[in-house]
Structure formats: structure tokens, C-alpha cells
Design a protein around this motif. Structure first.
Motif, PDB file in Angstrom:
ATOM      1  N   LEU A 173     -11.250  -2.619  13.790  1.00  0.00           N
ATOM      2  CA  LEU A 173     -11.642  -1.875  11.948  1.00  0.00           C
ATOM      3  C   LEU A 173     -11.891  -0.966  11.791  1.00  0.00           C
ATOM      4  CD1 LEU A 173      -9.502  -2.647   9.484  1.00  0.00           C
ATOM      5  CD2 LEU A 173     -12.060  -3.513   9.243  1.00  0.00           C
ATOM      6  N   VAL A 174     -13.544  -1.194  12.029  1.00  0.00           N
ATOM      7  CA  VAL A 174     -14.902   0.205  12.069  1.00  0.00           C
ATOM      8  C   VAL A 174     -14.296   1.318  12.409  1.00  0.00           C
ATOM      9  CG1 VAL A 174     -17.062   0.595  11.706  1.00  0.00           C
ATOM     10  CG2 VAL A 174     -16.046  -1.605  11.097  1.00  0.00           C
ATOM     11  N   TYR A 218      -8.442 -15.883   3.812  1.00  0.00           N
ATOM     12  CA  TYR A 218      -9.189 -15.021   4.037  1.00  0.00           C
ATOM     13  C   TYR A 218      -9.038 -13.920   5.315  1.00  0.00           C
ATOM     14  CZ  TYR A 218     -13.647 -12.215   4.589  1.00  0.00           C
ATOM     15  OH  TYR A 218     -14.648 -12.322   4.710  1.00  0.00           O
ATOM     16  N   PHE A 250      -4.206  -6.846   7.038  1.00  0.00           N
ATOM     17  CA  PHE A 250      -5.583  -6.501   7.202  1.00  0.00           C
ATOM     18  C   PHE A 250      -5.461  -4.465   8.157  1.00  0.00           C
ATOM     19  CE2 PHE A 250      -7.427  -2.950   5.157  1.00  0.00           C
ATOM     20  CZ  PHE A 250      -7.118  -2.349   4.205  1.00  0.00           C
ATOM     21  N   PHE A 259     -13.034  -6.555  13.723  1.00  0.00           N
ATOM     22  CA  PHE A 259     -13.518  -5.819  13.152  1.00  0.00           C
ATOM     23  C   PHE A 259     -14.370  -4.657  13.604  1.00  0.00           C
ATOM     24  CE2 PHE A 259     -13.381  -9.831  10.455  1.00  0.00           C
ATOM     25  CZ  PHE A 259     -13.162  -9.934   9.893  1.00  0.00           C
ATOM     26  N   ILE A 277      -4.338  -1.899  -1.853  1.00  0.00           N
ATOM     27  CA  ILE A 277      -5.115  -2.971  -0.814  1.00  0.00           C
ATOM     28  C   ILE A 277      -4.782  -4.556  -1.666  1.00  0.00           C
ATOM     29  CG2 ILE A 277      -6.801  -3.792   0.149  1.00  0.00           C
ATOM     30  CD1 ILE A 277      -7.920  -0.872   0.657  1.00  0.00           C
ATOM     31  N   PHE A 302      -5.639  -7.642  -2.308  1.00  0.00           N
ATOM     32  CA  PHE A 302      -6.535  -8.431  -1.229  1.00  0.00           C
ATOM     33  C   PHE A 302      -6.220 -10.238  -1.917  1.00  0.00           C
ATOM     34  CE2 PHE A 302     -10.118  -5.440  -1.078  1.00  0.00           C
ATOM     35  CZ  PHE A 302     -10.088  -5.448   0.320  1.00  0.00           C
ATOM     36  N   LEU A 325      -7.789 -10.535   6.735  1.00  0.00           N
ATOM     37  CA  LEU A 325      -8.161  -9.613   7.220  1.00  0.00           C
ATOM     38  C   LEU A 325      -7.524  -9.055   7.937  1.00  0.00           C
ATOM     39  CD1 LEU A 325     -10.630  -9.053   4.929  1.00  0.00           C
ATOM     40  CD2 LEU A 325     -12.399  -9.898   5.882  1.00  0.00           C
ATOM     41  N   LEU A 359     -10.729   3.019  11.840  1.00  0.00           N
ATOM     42  CA  LEU A 359     -10.986   4.318  10.157  1.00  0.00           C
ATOM     43  C   LEU A 359     -11.598   5.294  10.303  1.00  0.00           C
ATOM     44  CD1 LEU A 359     -11.094   0.819   7.806  1.00  0.00           C
ATOM     45  CD2 LEU A 359      -9.835   2.746   8.017  1.00  0.00           C
ATOM     46  N   TYR A 410       1.299  -1.451   0.520  1.00  0.00           N
ATOM     47  CA  TYR A 410      -0.186  -0.330   0.136  1.00  0.00           C
ATOM     48  C   TYR A 410       0.866   1.206   0.132  1.00  0.00           C
ATOM     49  CZ  TYR A 410      -3.967   3.210   0.742  1.00  0.00           C
ATOM     50  OH  TYR A 410      -4.756   4.099   1.017  1.00  0.00           O
ATOM     51  N   ILE A 442      -1.268   2.301   7.914  1.00  0.00           N
ATOM     52  CA  ILE A 442      -1.754   2.351   6.738  1.00  0.00           C
ATOM     53  C   ILE A 442      -0.215   2.589   5.850  1.00  0.00           C
ATOM     54  CG2 ILE A 442      -2.594   2.356   5.048  1.00  0.00           C
ATOM     55  CD1 ILE A 442      -3.138  -0.701   4.595  1.00  0.00           C
TER      56      ILE A 442
END
Lengths: 310, 263, 309
Positions: C289-290, C237, C244, C286, C38, C40, C241, C293, C32, C252
Motif C-alpha cells: 500500500l505504502v 476492519y 482498500f 501495508f 474513502i 471507511f 483495509l 502510493l 471514490y 482508485i
């Protein structure tokens, strides 16, 4: 042209009596509906959303729960699922519209995963990983849809046609224009008086609502819902359909959905190599047409259309 | 009463003072030019007025009463202030006509229901009105033949005019132009000046940032000189031209109007 | 076990899994940082690394003399396994960059994203076809040893994970900030065009970045397989994630940030699993993460990134 295609599609189950074909086309229709909804969000408003399957799940579980717990019929479940998923789209959008670009993609991806994990873990309500069984199929009067694909095929055809019409209308409307403006240059759009937060939320709400309709249809057709039907791969597949078709193109979304549903079926002959080839195909297609199948053609068509229509 | 009045506008970026106590007024129906060397804070000032960034201190009043402080860009636009950008910001994947149509957004109001109502009479009428208005603007700016072309297919000068048309489509009271003459040919520059004078004749108020003194001097009613974030002079073009501080800071001891900065 | 010891135990567990996340997160962040992509498919490279490690272990065991030598010196077979996976993944990363991403350098961002997803599908299925869809058992390379401090257990494997990750991260830091190659990488990240004008072979630098990030993910894969003893082709996966998430959490594009983010995420997850329930531990990842961000999009150590139109 459009009418001709529609007539062929409507009469298809009478011509092609292979139930497998009708079933594949029904699935393609379901994906087309989802692709149209996501196209509103990604293609029109330019919001890269990677958790779209969550709205599909919310729609499916809304109908499943209403039906199992309250005996709610399909035709009532349809608008309720739409509303629930639409509201979810707006609510999850409220924090998300503050971030942009790649970051928005990741936030929505996170939301998508959270919804799926919550559904998996709320066992008393959602049946956990085993999902919910025995959801009623739709019926009209005394006619029951049952397990035959054909009534579902016609229903999804109607839903896709209606949604495509609405999307095309929206794109041409004042709101559609503002969406595209904010997709192209958010700052310039804001300085022209476009309330970008509001417009983004409208796109997320409508897109979510369409996924809710698709979810309700899916639950009613399958008779069961399980959380693994709504994973990240589904969000990605729908996005791939939209991008393959050409971002922002209504026909493209439908075409992309058809291609990405039918091609893997055609590759069935390769049995276990099918998804491998599919992945390779995605790579090759993006190199051959980075703008999508109908991307540029769509823009040209729109350019011609505007003044002629006025 | 002035249409726009800025008082003691101060804006910092980190430790850097971009604007310090900038004050001036724009009279209704006049053309006011904002000049000054690169980095003087001219575009920052536009961004403050249009709500893109928020100044730390000062007041911005529009139409006597209305304070612009704390408003978002779209609210500012709704009040009747339109702008263009230094580095042209057109909607690339839209046609020329659609770009201008997007400018009519604040002057139209059909929402979702109108868009989806199958017998959309009101929406249709409004669309007709918006298209007519946009086409008229395109004709005035000699862009009508390109209405259906992609915005990016236009030449540089045409793109500048299109951005002007888009701003005018919102029927503003105050038009903010950020270096509208930059990169234009002599001919195009003359046409632009004539056009701005015509707009003024129609009662529109214009505030423009411009480097080119050959544009600024003949058309401005008032000139404001910014240097290093502060107003060092303001007055009639003639007075400013003769002001020693301006000659010192901006014209670099070349009082003959040759611009030291440029493209 | 006292609450204090319980906490310490979770801390150690979190540290181990966190350093694996950090190794993978480095690949996301490096790519990045240099081309704002990104990647994936990076999670799948990690997964492929786990399988390459498995293949190496099986191969080493099956070749008589080497197997005997390796049996006598387990550290040797560990090194061989790690090197195989790192080299294999570096090649894989190079190939992916060359075939899938390089042709799209000027294409719209979304096309590249879809390509990355296509690569992801391809790698997942390639591994599934070669190794089967079921979970695969990864035989332990090292004797199952552990040290006890009170009732807190540290396994040998956890120690190795920590030591290897730490060494690699320090090595990477050394390369990026202490060598001409690292300088070229940072220059390319800042401004590819200017870097090209300065005579930096930008394409080669990007390829090297992919190779290095992929090699780190490959090592992460081996450590992951040895830690959990079973691997599956789907592992890329979710772990990808989360890695990431770690990269985003740290900021990042920022290398120390990726390490910090990985460790933090490991802790958070370990504590969530211990104090809430294992079912909800992924929600924690997650949610973090949210929240990051939305509240602090540049991450903990990231600089404010200018908005790219």
C-alpha cells in the motif's frame, strides 16, 4: 478565565475525592496531549495523518525498553522518548510528504499498521502480543508515583498546559503562519518562499515528539505496554478529537479530547450500547457542526488577536 | 544587463507543445507585458520562471548570473521573484493581515527556537517589523480597514489587491502578475495602473500577463506577444500594435485595440 | 509436494482470497470514483454481509420445508444466502449514504471522514450486540469436496468463490459500460454538476452506486464466512483495509483496477504467508500500500487524477 480554569483543575483532586473521576480526567489529559500533537500535523500543517498512534507506541516502547533493559528513570525517558518518536516522525515523513491529501492519509495509515505489526512480531524485544511488564512508575526523590491517579493527573496537567502554550506560540510564529499557508494553498505558499517539505517535516517531527512524550507517560503510568493499545482505532479517535474540537484550534483539541473521553464514560450506564451510541453521536455531531466545536470561533478569535498583540 | 533573460524556453505536455523556443528579456526597472490569446502559453511561462513546472529546454537567467532552471518555487521566491495567480489564490482561512504577513516569510528568519523561547525578544521584534511592513502595504492598497477580516470576505477587486500586497510583502525585485486587471472595474483598473507605475518609479521590475489592451498599452515599456507557444512579436507597445502578425493572430483584424477575448 | 506444485497451490489460494478482496475493493473504488470519498465504513458493510449470510443460513436451516428443500439442493441455499446478504447490504449501504453522507455533500472532507468512522463504530457495535463478541461458526452450506491435480488441492468452495466473483465482476462491468444507468454513473463521476444539468438524478445515481458496491461487499462477506468458517465483528476492519489497498493498487476509481488489485494482493499475501511467515503477511499488504502510493499513486491502471484543491 484561563487561570481560573487552571486553578480549578489543579485543586480538583482535593475537592473531588472520587478516584475514578481523577482517573478519567488523567486519561482525558493524555488524549489531550495526543490531540495537541496531532493538531500540529493535521490542524496547522494540514497533513491528514491516520497513523499517529505509531508515534505514541514508539514513545511508550522506547521508555519501556530503556527502563527494563537499562534501568533508565522516567525523567530521562521522557526526553528520549520524545526524541525517538520525533525522529520517527521525520523519517516516516520523508517519503510521505511527497504525496497529498487522501493519499497521504492512506500512506500514514499504512505506516501506523506496519509499526504496530512490527512491534507485535518483534517478540524478543517487545514481548510480542503479550507486551512488556513491570515498567517503573515515575518518582521524584523519595516520592513514588505508584498506582494512585493523582500524581499522574498533576503531571499530565502540567504536560498539557506546557504543550498547549507551546502550540499557541507556534501558531502565532513565523513557522505557524507558514504551516497554515501551506494548509490553505500549498502552491501559493511555495511561491511565497515556503519550503513546504521542510515545514511538513518540522510538523511531523514535533507532532511525533509530543506523541512520544504521551507514550512515555502512558507506559510509566500503566507499568505495561501491549501492541493492542496502539491500534488504528486510537489514531482515529485522536483525529476525531482534533476535528471535533475544530481543526487548527489549540483549545479545540483539548476540548475535543475531553468530550470524547468523558462522553463514553457518561454513557457507561448504557453499558454495551455505549460504543454504538458513540458512533451515532459522531455522525450527528459532524452534521450539526462540520467545522468542529471551536472551528469558526477559533478563526474569529485569531483574527482579533493578531493586531492587538502586536 | 536585463534583470530576467529567457532563452529558447520549450515546454511540452505530452504531445502538446505549450512553449516553443520562447526568448525575451526584462530590463531592470521596466514594465513588460506578455500578451496573447487564451492558451498561448503565458501562464505556463510564469510557471516555468517560478519553478512550478520545469521546461524541457532553454535557459532562464535572473540577475545576470543566476540560473533559475531546476530551482523549486521557494528557491525562486528567495531570490526575489514574487507572483500572483490568474485565479486568485489567497489563504482563505487567514485574515487579510495574515495573508500579507505570510508574504514576509522570505524576509524573516526566526525558527523553532525563537518561536518557543519564552522571552522571545528577537522573534518579537521581527514580528513587529513584519506587521508594520504588512500594515503599510495594506494602507497603500487601501485594505488597511479590513486587516482583521477573513480574506474571503473581501470583494473581488480587493482580493486582487490583497494578492498584490502579499506578493509585495516579500520585497521582490521582480514581480510577476497574472492578469491583475481581470474582473476589475474601470476605477479599479485606473488605480492599478497608477500603482504599477509607482512601483516602477521605486525601481521594481514588473512582468505582467494581461488581456486588456487599455492596461497594457499605456504602462508597458516592452510588449511580448505569444501565440500558440511561440513569440510572434515583441517591441514597444506602439510597434507591437502595428505589427501585422499581431493584428492577424491576436487582434483578429481589429487594429483599433478592442480586445476580441475577454471576460 | 514439489516446489512447482507448492507455488501452484499458493496461486490458487491467493486467487480465492484475492477475488474476495476484489469484490470489496469494487465498492471502495465505485464510491471514490463517484464522490471522491474513502468510505471507511465499507469494511463494516462487508462484515455485516458475512453476518447476514450467517443469519440466512441459520434461518434457512430452521424453517422445516425450506430447510429440507435446501438440504436436498445446497446450491439453492447458497443462492438464497447470497441474495439475502446482497439485498441486506444494499439496503444498509443506501441507509448509510442517506443518513450519514448525503447531508455532508458540501461539508469539508474531514468531517465526512469522521462521519464514516462514526458509522464504522456504529455498525461494528450493532453487529456485536446482535451476534455477540465471540467468533461465530458458519456452518458449511456445501459438501466439503475438493479436486486434486497431483498434490495441488482445489476446494469446491474456492471454485465457487472464483465463479461467483467472476460473474459479479463481469455483470458490473456490463452495467457500468453497457447500460444507461452505467452511463449516468460515469457522467456523475466525471462532473456531478454537468450531469445534473443534463437531467441525471445525481443523488439517486450516487445512492445506486452505494447500493451496488455494498451488495458486492455483502456477497464478499458470505464467501468469506463460508471460506473461513468463523467470522468476528472485527473482521471488517482488517479485510476492509486490505480491500482498500487492493483498490489503491489497481488505481482508485477504476473498476478493472480494483479486480486486478484484489487478485494481486491475494497472491502477494498468499506467497508472503507461504514463503515468509503468516505473522508478517499483513506487513506485506501495508508495505505494498505504502509503496504504491509513494511510487505510483495513480495505481496500476489508474489515470492521472488532476489535483483537487
Amino acid at each position: 478565565m484561563r487561570t481560573a480554569i487552571l486553578v480549578v483543575l489543579i485543586s480538583l483532586p482535593f475537592i473531588d475525592r472520587n478516584p475514578y473521576h481523577v482517573e478519567v480526567l488523567t486519561t482525558a489529559g493524555l488524549y489531550a496531549l495526543l490531540a495537541l500533537g496531532l493538531n500540529l500535523i493535521v490542524g496547522f500543517a494540514g497533513l491528514l495523518h491516520l497513523g499517529y498512534a505509531a508515534f505514541f507506541a514508539i514513545g511508550a516502547y522506547t521508555y519501556a525498553l530503556l527502563n527494563l533493559r537499562a534501568g533508565c528513570p522516567f525523567w530521562l525517558g521522557l526526553p528520549v522518548s520524545m526524541a525517538t518518536a520525533g525522529v520517527a516522525g521525520v523519517l516516516l515523513g520523508l517519503p510521505a510528504v511527497r504525496v497529498r491529501g487522501d493519499y497521504l492519509a492512506i500512506v500514514t495509515l499504512g505506516f501506523g499498521e506496519i509499526v504496530r505489526i512490527v512491534v507485535t512480531n518483534l517478540e524478543p524485544w517487545t514481548g510480542g502480543p503479550n507486551g512488556l511488564l513491570g515498567i517503573a512508575h515515575p518518582s521524584i526523590g523519595s516520592f513514588r508515583f505508584g498506582v494512585d491517579s493523582r500524581p499522574y493527573y498533576w503531571l499530565i496537567l502540567l504536560l498539557v498546559e506546557g504543550t498547549a502554550w507551546a502550540c499557541a506560540r507556534l501558531r502565532r510564529s513565523r513557522i505557524g503562519l507558514a504551516w497554515v499557508a501551506l494548509r490553505e494553498d500549498e502552491l501559493a505558499a511555495r511561491c511565497l518562499g515556503v519550503d513546504t517539505t521542510r515545514l511538513k517535516l518540522i510538523a511531523l517531527g514535533l507532532g511525533g515528539g509530543i506523541a512520544g512524550v504521551a507514550g512515555c507517560f502512558f507506559a510509566a503510568k500503566q507499568g505495561t505496554v501491549t501492541p493492542d493499545s496502539f491500534d488504528f482505532i486510537l489514531s482515529v479517535m485522536i483525529l476525531a478529537m482534533v476535528i471535533l474540537g475544530g481543526l487548527g484550534s489549540v483549545r479545540g483539541a483539548i476540548l475535543g479530547a475531553a468530550v470524547l473521553t468523558i462522553v463514553p464514560e457518561l454513557l457507561q450506564g448504557f453499558s454495551s450500547y455505549r460504543m454504538l451510541l458513540f458512533g451515532a453521536l459522531m455522525v450527528v455531531l459532524m452534521q450539526a457542526r462540520p467545522q468542529g466545536l471551536l472551528g469558526l470561533a477559533q478563526i474569529r478569535r485569531e483574527l482579533r488577536g493578531r493586531r492587538a498583540a502586536a | 544587463m536585463p534583470l530576467l533573460r529567457l532563452e529558447r524556453i520549450t515546454k511540452r505536455f505530452g504531445g502538446l507543445v505549450a512553449l516553443s523556443e520562447v526568448s525575451f528579456s526584462v530590463e531592470r526597472g521596466s514594465i513588460v507585458s506578455l500578451i496573447g490569446p487564451n492558451g498561448a502559453g503565458k501562464t505556463t511561462l510564469f510557471n516555468c520562471v517560478t519553478g512550478v513546472i520545469r521546461p524541457e529546454a532553454g535557459s532562464i537567467r535572473f540577475e545576470e548570473e543566476e540560473s533559475l532552471m531546476g530551482l523549486t518555487p521557494h528557491q525562486v521566491a528567495e531570490l526575489g521573484i514574487a507572483r500572483t495567480f490568474q485565479n486568485i489564490r489567497l489563504f482563505a482561512n487567514m485574515s487579510v493581515l495574515e495573508n500579507v504577513l505570510a508574504g514576509t516569510y522570505v524576509r524573516t528568519k526566526s525558527g523553532l527556537l525563537e518561536a518557543l523561547w519564552p522571552w522571545g525578544f528577537a522573534a518579537h521584534q521581527e514580528e513587529r517589523w513584519a506587521i508594520d511592513r504588512s500594515m503599510r502595504l495594506l494602507e497603500q492598497l487601501q485594505l488597511a480597514p479590513f486587516a482583521d477580516h477573513l480574506a474571503t470576505a473581501l470583494s473581488y477587486g480587493q482580493q486582487r489587491r490583497l494578492e498584490l500586497a502579499r506578493a509585495l510583502a516579500s520585497d521582490p525585485e521582480l514581480l510577476l502578475l497574472d492578469e491583475p486587471a481581470a474582473g476589475l472595474t474601470y476605477q479599479e483598473r485606473q488605480e492599478l495602473m497608477a500603482f504599477l507605475n509607482r512601483l516602477k518609479g521605486q525601481g521594481l521590475t514588473v512582468l505582467l500577463i494581461e488581456h486588456d489592451m487599455r492596461v497594457v498599452m499605456p504602462i508597458s515599456d516592452w510588449v511580448v506577444v505569444l501565440d500558440d507557444g511561440a513569440t510572434i512579436a515583441q517591441g514597444s507597445p506602439k510597434a507591437v500594435q502595428e505589427d501585422p502578425r499581431v493584428i492577424e493572430a491576436y487582434l483578429g483584424a481589429k487594429p483599433d485595440g478592442v480586445r476580441p477575448h475577454g471576460v | 509436494m514439489s516446489p512447482g506444485e507448492f507455488f501452484l497451490q499458493q496461486f490458487i489460494n491467493g486467487l480465492a482470497i484475492g477475488s474476495i478482496y476484489a469484490l470489496i475493493a469494487l465498492g471502495y473504488t465505485m464510491v471514490y470514483g463517484i464522490i471522491q470519498l474513502i468510505n471507511f465504513a465499507h469494511g463494516e458493510i462487508f462484515m455485516a454481509g458475512a453476518y447476514l449470510g450467517l443469519a440466512a443460513i441459520l434461518l434457512i436451516g430452521s424453517i422445516g420445508p425450506i430447510g429440507a428443500a435446501a438440504g436436498a439442493a445446497p446450491a439453492l441455499s447458497l443462492v438464497l444466502t447470497i441474495l439475502t446478504a446482497a439485498a441486506g447490504c444494499a439496503l444498509l449501504g443506501l441507509a448509510v449514504e442517506r443518513v450519514a453522507y448525503r447531508p455532508l455533500r458540501q461539508a469539508p472532507k474531514l468531517s465526512v471522514l469522521i462521519t464514516a468512522i462514526g458509522v464504522s463504530f456504529f455498525l461494528q457495535n450493532a453487529v456485536m450486540l446482535s451476534f455477540g463478541a465471540q467468533d461465530r461458526y458458519v456452518p458449511p452450506l456445501l459438501p466439503v469436496l475438493h479436486a486434486r491435480i497431483g498434490s495441488v488441492t482445489v476446494t469446491l468452495m474456492q471454485g465457487i468463490v472464483l465463479a461467483v466473483s467472476l460473474m459479479l465482476m463481469m455483470g458490473l462491468q456490463g452495467i457500468v459500460y453497457g447500460t444507461a444507468l452505467g452511463r449516468a454513473m460515469r457522467a456523475t463521476a466525471q462532473d456531478p454538476l454537468a450531469a445534473r444539468l443534463m437531467g441525471i438524478p445525481v443523488n439517486r445515481i450516487i445512492a445506486v452506486t452505494f447500493a451496488m458496491g455494498s451488495a458486492l461487499a455483502g456477497v464478499g462477506g458470505v464467501l468469506f464466512g463460508l471460506t473461513y468458517s468463523t467470522i468476528n465483528f472485527h473482521d471488517g476492519y482488517l479485510t476492509g483495509l486490505k480491500a482498500f489497498t487492493a483498490a489503491v493498487l489497481g488505481g482508485i476509481g477504476n473498476i478493472p483496477g480494483a479486480m486486478l488489485g484484489g487478485l494481486l494482493l491475494g497472491f502477494l499475501e498468499g506467497f508472503a504467508a507461504a514463503y515468509l511467515s503468516t505473522q508478517w503477511k499483513n506487513v506485506v499488504a501495508f508495505t505494498v500500500l505504502v509503496l504504491v502510493l509513494i511510487l505510483r499513486p495513480r495505481g496500476l491502471l489508474g489515470e492521472r487524477v488532476a489535483e483537487r484543491a
